[in-house]
Design a protein around this motif. Structure first.
Motif, PDB file in Angstrom:
ATOM      1  N   GLU A 115       0.831  -1.209   0.000  1.00 23.19           N
ATOM      2  CA  GLU A 115       0.000   0.000   0.000  1.00 23.19           C
ATOM      3  C   GLU A 115       0.860   1.252   0.000  1.00 23.19           C
ATOM      4  O   GLU A 115       0.618   2.180  -0.778  1.00 23.19           O
ATOM      5  N   VAL A 116       1.857   1.285   0.870  1.00 22.78           N
ATOM      6  CA  VAL A 116       2.715   2.463   0.973  1.00 22.78           C
ATOM      7  C   VAL A 116       3.569   2.611  -0.287  1.00 22.78           C
ATOM      8  O   VAL A 116       3.759   3.725  -0.798  1.00 22.78           O
ATOM      9  N   GLY A 117       4.087   1.503  -0.817  1.00 20.45           N
ATOM     10  CA  GLY A 117       4.875   1.562  -2.053  1.00 20.45           C
ATOM     11  C   GLY A 117       4.091   2.144  -3.209  1.00 20.45           C
ATOM     12  O   GLY A 117       4.621   2.924  -4.009  1.00 20.45           O
ATOM     13  N   GLY A 118       2.813   1.802  -3.296  1.00 19.30           N
ATOM     14  CA  GLY A 118       1.974   2.331  -4.361  1.00 19.30           C
ATOM     15  C   GLY A 118       1.675   3.803  -4.212  1.00 19.30           C
ATOM     16  O   GLY A 118       1.318   4.476  -5.187  1.00 19.30           O
ATOM     17  N   SER A 119       1.831   4.332  -2.993  1.00 17.16           N
ATOM     18  CA  SER A 119       1.540   5.747  -2.745  1.00 17.16           C
ATOM     19  C   SER A 119       2.733   6.650  -3.013  1.00 17.16           C
ATOM     20  O   SER A 119       2.601   7.873  -3.039  1.00 17.16           O
ATOM     21  N   ILE A 138      -8.449   9.446 -10.086  1.00 17.05           N
ATOM     22  CA  ILE A 138      -8.355   8.486 -11.194  1.00 17.05           C
ATOM     23  C   ILE A 138      -8.464   7.066 -10.656  1.00 17.05           C
ATOM     24  O   ILE A 138      -7.725   6.670  -9.753  1.00 17.05           O
ATOM     25  N   ASP A 139      -9.383   6.303 -11.219  1.00 17.73           N
ATOM     26  CA  ASP A 139      -9.562   4.900 -10.836  1.00 17.73           C
ATOM     27  C   ASP A 139      -8.528   4.057 -11.571  1.00 17.73           C
ATOM     28  O   ASP A 139      -8.709   3.684 -12.728  1.00 17.73           O
ATOM     29  N   ALA A 140      -7.420   3.742 -10.884  1.00 17.48           N
ATOM     30  CA  ALA A 140      -6.345   2.987 -11.521  1.00 17.48           C
ATOM     31  C   ALA A 140      -6.767   1.565 -11.859  1.00 17.48           C
ATOM     32  O   ALA A 140      -6.221   0.948 -12.789  1.00 17.48           O
ATOM     33  N   VAL A 156       0.231   6.564 -11.759  1.00 17.51           N
ATOM     34  CA  VAL A 156      -0.051   7.850 -12.404  1.00 17.51           C
ATOM     35  C   VAL A 156       1.251   8.589 -12.698  1.00 17.51           C
ATOM     36  O   VAL A 156       1.468   9.095 -13.801  1.00 17.51           O
ATOM     37  N   GLN A 157       2.139   8.638 -11.710  1.00 10.95           N
ATOM     38  CA  GLN A 157       3.437   9.302 -11.923  1.00 10.95           C
ATOM     39  C   GLN A 157       4.236   8.606 -13.016  1.00 10.95           C
ATOM     40  O   GLN A 157       4.851   9.247 -13.871  1.00 10.95           O
ATOM     41  N   HIS A 158       4.221   7.268 -13.012  1.00  9.24           N
ATOM     42  CA  HIS A 158       4.962   6.512 -14.018  1.00  9.24           C
ATOM     43  C   HIS A 158       4.402   6.763 -15.413  1.00  9.24           C
ATOM     44  O   HIS A 158       5.164   6.839 -16.389  1.00  9.24           O
ATOM     45  N   ALA A 159       3.085   6.918 -15.529  1.00 12.54           N
ATOM     46  CA  ALA A 159       2.485   7.201 -16.835  1.00 12.54           C
ATOM     47  C   ALA A 159       2.956   8.551 -17.364  1.00 12.54           C
ATOM     48  O   ALA A 159       3.258   8.696 -18.561  1.00 12.54           O
ATOM     49  N   VAL A 160       3.036   9.558 -16.489  1.00 11.88           N
ATOM     50  CA  VAL A 160       3.541  10.873 -16.903  1.00 11.88           C
ATOM     51  C   VAL A 160       4.985  10.756 -17.353  1.00 11.88           C
ATOM     52  O   VAL A 160       5.379  11.287 -18.402  1.00 11.88           O
ATOM     53  N   TRP A 161       5.795  10.047 -16.565  1.00 10.88           N
ATOM     54  CA  TRP A 161       7.202   9.867 -16.940  1.00 10.88           C
ATOM     55  C   TRP A 161       7.310   9.153 -18.285  1.00 10.88           C
ATOM     56  O   TRP A 161       8.089   9.555 -19.161  1.00 10.88           O
ATOM     57  N   ARG A 162       6.526   8.105 -18.473  1.00 14.08           N
ATOM     58  CA  ARG A 162       6.591   7.313 -19.703  1.00 14.08           C
ATOM     59  C   ARG A 162       6.125   8.123 -20.912  1.00 14.08           C
ATOM     60  O   ARG A 162       6.630   7.948 -22.027  1.00 14.08           O
ATOM     61  N   PHE A 163       5.163   9.004 -20.711  1.00 17.92           N
ATOM     62  CA  PHE A 163       4.698   9.879 -21.781  1.00 17.92           C
ATOM     63  C   PHE A 163       5.826  10.790 -22.259  1.00 17.92           C
ATOM     64  O   PHE A 163       5.925  11.119 -23.445  1.00 17.92           O
ATOM     65  N   VAL A 206      -6.715   3.717  -5.950  1.00 21.96           N
ATOM     66  CA  VAL A 206      -5.854   4.903  -5.974  1.00 21.96           C
ATOM     67  C   VAL A 206      -4.411   4.423  -6.026  1.00 21.96           C
ATOM     68  O   VAL A 206      -3.940   3.741  -5.109  1.00 21.96           O
ATOM     69  N   PHE A 207      -3.693   4.776  -7.085  1.00 23.54           N
ATOM     70  CA  PHE A 207      -2.352   4.240  -7.328  1.00 23.54           C
ATOM     71  C   PHE A 207      -1.443   5.366  -7.843  1.00 23.54           C
ATOM     72  O   PHE A 207      -1.146   5.463  -9.029  1.00 23.54           O
TER      73      PHE A 207
END
Length: 361
Positions: free
Chosen positions: A247-251, A299-301, A316-323, A311-312
């Motif tokens: 849970e904490v890792g995903g946050s 956003i419903d991950a 979301v951050q990884h998607a921005v980075w990958r974009f 909630v993930f």
């Protein structure tokens, strides 16, 4: 086909002045903040649809399993965790290819090697414990340090790492684990994460995660971005029985220059009144990490992968980075955009909702 994001209750965040937005702020400011959240959510949700990695958890766990991390957590075996962390820290400040090639040629520094050297009781007073090691000042190029009379017998220079900073990082982390975590990094992390927290607010997981991140910030030479990213991977790779780790890792949200610049160019930072230079400010109240956390709660991950939590933030951050990244979609970065003027990429799929703010004002 991805289903629309679920609306999740709005999270009151703090402005740069420290005021709680949406509670005590004037009506006009509340409206502006709500507009900023809507704009950021619409834009970043589109980015998640374009660049979100539905197999993100699988990728992390496959990599961690290959390094034996999940088994090491289960056994409370510090050595594999240390070895992987130091290798991961070696990638900061340089391209992945260069770091990988250097380690392939010269090898990686290992827990057991440092442990054996320190047990030989070297004469240097800096190598006695975590606290004494502070301000070692070892420099690989000039072959100098804070205790020159002990340099010849010092084990630090024996390790052929890419630069002297990494030698100091390795020993700093070793002493932290030995002296602060009492040799059991898994046990220390677990005790930090499982301490009682009575809060039920949206920041609960972030607050719990900081119990691990904040002490580790004192380890020499590790940036907030790399520390957050590496810890997130370890926590997400935890075996069953360690649900709070997952849970904490995903946050956890890692902000690099690509993510920060995306938030600037798209106008997200400006709309929140949160424009700042890249660096420590990205993790302060109202900075990049907090904004991404607020958006992630909208956003419903699980729409991207049913195995994902609702909630993930890491996804979301990884998607921005990958974009943005060249080895991702490569859309929003300094190689594609002349930052002396607004972005001119007419083919960008989020262009209609992007403010196209100049980065180099």
């Amino acid at each position: 086909m991805t289903r629309p994001a679920r609306t999740i209750p709005h999270h009151p965040a703090r402005s740069k002045q420290g005021q709680v937005i949406g509670q005590a702020a004037p009506r006009g400011r509340q409206d502006a903040d709500a507009d900023a959240v809507r704009h950021a959510t619409r834009l970043i949700y589109a980015v998640c649809c374009l660049a979100g990695a539905a197999d993100l958890l699988d990728e992390i766990r496959v990599e961690m399993d290959a390094e034996g991390i999940s088994d090491a957590i289960r056994r409370h075996d510090t050595a594999p965790l240390f070895d992987w962390l130091i290798a991961a820290f070696s990638y900061q400040g340089i391209s992945d290819r260069v770091a990988t090639e250097y380690m392939a040629r010269h090898g990686r520094i290992r827990w057991h090697a440092i442990d054996a050297e320190v047990r030989e009781n070297p004469s240097c007073p800096k190598l006695k414990n975590y606290w004494e090691f502070y301000d070692c000042k070892f420099d690989k190029i000039s072959r100098t340090c804070a205790e020159p009379d002990h340099f010849e017998g010092c084990p630090l220079p024996r390790h052929m790492l890419r630069n002297g900073r990494l030698n100091r990082t390795a020993y700093s982390l070793y002493f932290f684990i030995r002296d602060i975590a009492q040799g059991d990094l898994v046990g220390w992390i677990d005790s930090q994460l499982r301490r009682p927290d009575e809060g039920t607010d949206d920041n609960r997981l972030v607050r719990i995660g900081l119990r691990v991140i904040d002490p580790l910030r004192y380890i020499y030479g590790v940036s907030d971005k790399v520390l957050t990213m590496t810890l997130s991977c370890i926590l997400l790779a935890a075996p069953s029985g360690y649900e709070v780790w997952r849970e904490v890792g995903g946050s956890m949200i890692a902000v690099d220059t690509l993510v920060h610049n995306f938030l600037h160019r798209t106008g997200i930072l400006r709309r929140f009144g949160a424009e700042h230079c890249y660096g420590a400010a990205c993790y302060r109240d109202g900075g990049c990490a907090e904004i991404l956390g607020r958006v992630a709660r909208q956003i419903d991950a699980s729409a991207f992968n049913p195995a994902f939590p609702l909630v993930f933030p890491r996804f979301v951050q990884h998607a921005v980075w990958r974009f943005c990244a060249q080895n991702g979609l490569g859309v929003c970065n300094g190689n594609r955009i002349d930052d002396r003027k607004p972005c001119g990429n007419v083919y960008c799929q989020v262009r209609p909702i992007c403010d196209r703010i100049v980065l180099d004002d």
